[in-house]
Design a protein around this motif. Structure first.
Motif: not given
Length: 96
Positions: A17, A20-22, A25, A78, A81
């Motif tokens: 998080c 900067g992981s999309p 959160r 994504l 990700d």
């Protein structure tokens, strides 16, 4: 799964998080961890073959993607990700 492993997984999620992981959160860390632990532990019940770490990681990525994306087939970039997220968690989970 023991508490030390879950704590290490939570730390890995927070680090993702913060980097900067999309898909991670602060408000989703606990839910992601709960889903990931459940998916990881149920692998043998859902699969007949002997798993290797790559198979389990791919399965974990698929489960996370399907759980957290409203339209998983439209997730596009994504997907990588979620695979990165699953790899980080699998590396922790495999230590137990």
């Amino acid at each position: 799964m023991g508490q030390p492993v879950q704590n290490a997984a939570r730390t890995a999620l927070v680090e993702l998080c913060e980097s900067g992981s999309p898909v991670v959160r602060p408000e989703t860390v606990d839910k992601i961890l709960a889903v990931a632990v459940r998916r990881w532990q149920s692998f043998h019940r859902r699969n007949d073959r002997t798993p290797d770490i790559n198979t389990r990681t791919n399965d974990l990525a698929k489960g996370l993607l399907n759980t957290f994306e409203p339209a998983p087939t439209l997730a596009g970039p994504l997907q990588s990700d979620y695979h990165h997220l699953a790899t980080a968690l699998a590396n922790v989970f495999a230590t137990e």
